[in-house]
Design an enzyme around this catalytic site. Structure first.
Site, mmCIF file in Angstrom:
data_model
loop_
_atom_site.group_PDB
_atom_site.id
_atom_site.type_symbol
_atom_site.label_atom_id
_atom_site.label_comp_id
_atom_site.label_asym_id
_atom_site.label_seq_id
_atom_site.Cartn_x
_atom_site.Cartn_y
_atom_site.Cartn_z
ATOM 1 N NE ARG A 189 43.586 50.151 35.361
ATOM 2 C CZ ARG A 189 43.399 49.795 34.081
ATOM 3 N NH1 ARG A 189 42.231 49.994 33.497
ATOM 4 N NH2 ARG A 189 44.379 49.256 33.387
ATOM 5 C CB CYS A 190 37.312 55.121 34.841
ATOM 6 S SG CYS A 190 36.649 53.460 35.070
ATOM 7 C CG MET A 191 37.858 59.776 36.149
ATOM 8 S SD MET A 191 37.421 61.041 37.362
ATOM 9 C CE MET A 191 38.463 60.566 38.751
ATOM 10 C CG ASN A 197 38.188 52.277 38.263
ATOM 11 O OD1 ASN A 197 38.415 53.470 38.113
ATOM 12 N ND2 ASN A 197 38.331 51.407 37.286
#
Length: 414
Positions: free
Chosen positions: A402-404, A357
């Site tokens: 990436r999620c954040m 990620n």
């Protein structure tokens, strides 16, 4: 032309990004609520905030403007009391507060916040019965009062909000405003709805709307280039959503995307989104988790021969290896870098801790969690510049850099 959103790749130099700094919503996680609120453990808030600040500072030191969800939403509420009241009524409805008494008491309680940012943070944090004035509660007794405990939540916390990638996705110059898979996360998209509808600097065209029937989340959306969008069919994104997104995109004269690649990945908590198993890190390099390869299917979706009809999509399965498929659509030789080098035990461990990620902030430059040391060293061996961030607490939410982060502006690739 200045664009509110300009994201036509995964690797163009990142210029502006939306974050949410973890707040008191994490303090309202309990062992009994973890599963319902999609957590596996309870992060320690002070350290989670330090880690998130470190993440933001890495971005800022590399020329990225950081804006915060809570600040933009506070700006919206400052516009007018009418917008604030509309938001509060909608928040109360979407929080599932049904009794007229508590609808009114929660509305009154939230209206007591004069600082708009504090008001926004309170809606994110959750509201307990004990926060509502006892005297006002006791004016009219009900069965709800008699069977409820003071610590019960009238409105649940939203602890997943620091994963800003999921409530919406940037694609080209528009936004995909998502209908989230889980009830507990559906309310997260209310903030983006109000920002995109009312914020004077962030009114954008929506390519998908949260009121459509099919689930889709931003972690499944990857911009491969200005013409090709990849979307994962995953635990949290349905095929019907991708069909509807494709129709909306192809009917939009302002959208340059003409091809959608649907990646069918295993339905698993570990593989919840496409970006937990597959991300682009350079013009010709991607990271991936080997565990998806045996069952991965890729479908091409293009505009049909009869626009604006029930048959306005052409859908076909694409045969070939993942490298061959990517090379066809990106028009260059591609190198796939397996998580932890592909060794089964290490790759499963590091993928669980978001080893794939990666957040690319420029071609060949990425931000990653420091805990995935095997994968990070392999990236360096492939010529990637790696910025590592501390991740002991943030990683407990099952999401990586990436999620954040939700990119708002990337430079176009030359």
């Amino acid at each position: 032309m200045n664009r509110v959103i300009n994201v036509r790749s995964e690797i163009g130099p990142l210029k502006k990004v939306l974050l949410h700094r973890p707040g008191n919503e994490l303090l309202n996680l309990t062992p009994d609520s973890l599963t319902r609120l999609l957590f596996d453990d309870i992060p320690f808030l002070p350290d989670a905030q330090k880690e998130h600040d470190e993440f933001a500072n890495i971005l800022k030191s590399n020329g990225v403007e950081v804006v915060y969800l809570e600040d933009l939403m506070a700006d919206v509420l400052e516009i007018s009391e009418e917008i604030e009241n509309k938001f509060l009524r909608q928040f109360i409805f979407e929080a599932g507060i049904k009794t007229p008494k508590y609808k009114n008491l929660v509305f009154e309680y939230l209206k007591s916040f004069k600082n708009k940012k504090e008001l926004v943070l309170k809606t994110m944090e959750g509201i307990k019965i004990l926060e509502i004035n006892r005297a006002k509660r006791e004016i009219e007794q009900s069965l709800v009062d008699l069977v409820s405990e003071e610590s019960d939540f009238l409105a649940d916390p939203m602890p997943n909000l620091y994963f800003t990638r999921d409530p919406f996705a940037s694609a080209g110059h528009g936004a995909i405003l998502n209908k989230m898979y889980s009830v507990t996360r559906c309310r997260e998209t209310i903030y983006a709805e109000y920002i995109f509808n009312y914020h004077p600097e962030y009114r954008v065209e929506k390519l998908y709307d949260r009121y459509l029937p099919y689930h889709i989340e931003g972690g499944d959306v990857l911009n491969l280039n200005e013409h090709v969008l990849a979307v994962g069919i995953s635990q949290r994104t349905e095929p019907g959503a991708i069909d509807q997104l494709a129709k909306n995109i192809f009917r939009n004269p302002n959208c340059e995307i003409d091809t959608i690649l649907a990646f069918n990945i295993p339905v698993s908590r570990a593989f919840m989104h496409l970006d937990t198993v597959f991300t682009q890190i350079d013009y010709d390099k991607f990271t991936y988790h080997p565990g998806i390869m045996e069952t991965l299917q890729v479908f091409e979706i293009t505009e049909g021969d009869i626009p604006d009809s029930d048959e306005d999509l052409n859908v076909r399965e694409i045969n070939g290896s993942l490298e061959e498929i990517l090379e066809k659509y990106l028009h260059r030789k591609i190198t796939l870098i397996p998580c932890a080098g592909g060794e089964k035990t290490s790759s499963e461990r590091e993928q669980w801790n978001d080893g794939t990620n990666t957040l690319c902030i420029a071609p060949g430059v990425v931000v990653v969690y420091n805990r995935n040391n095997i994968t990070n060293n392999i990236l360096r061996e492939h010529g990637i510049k790696v910025f590592e961030m501390t991740s002991a607490e943030l990683s407990r939410g099952r999401g990586g850099p990436r999620c954040m982060s939700m990119p708002l502006i990337r430079e176009d690739l030359k």
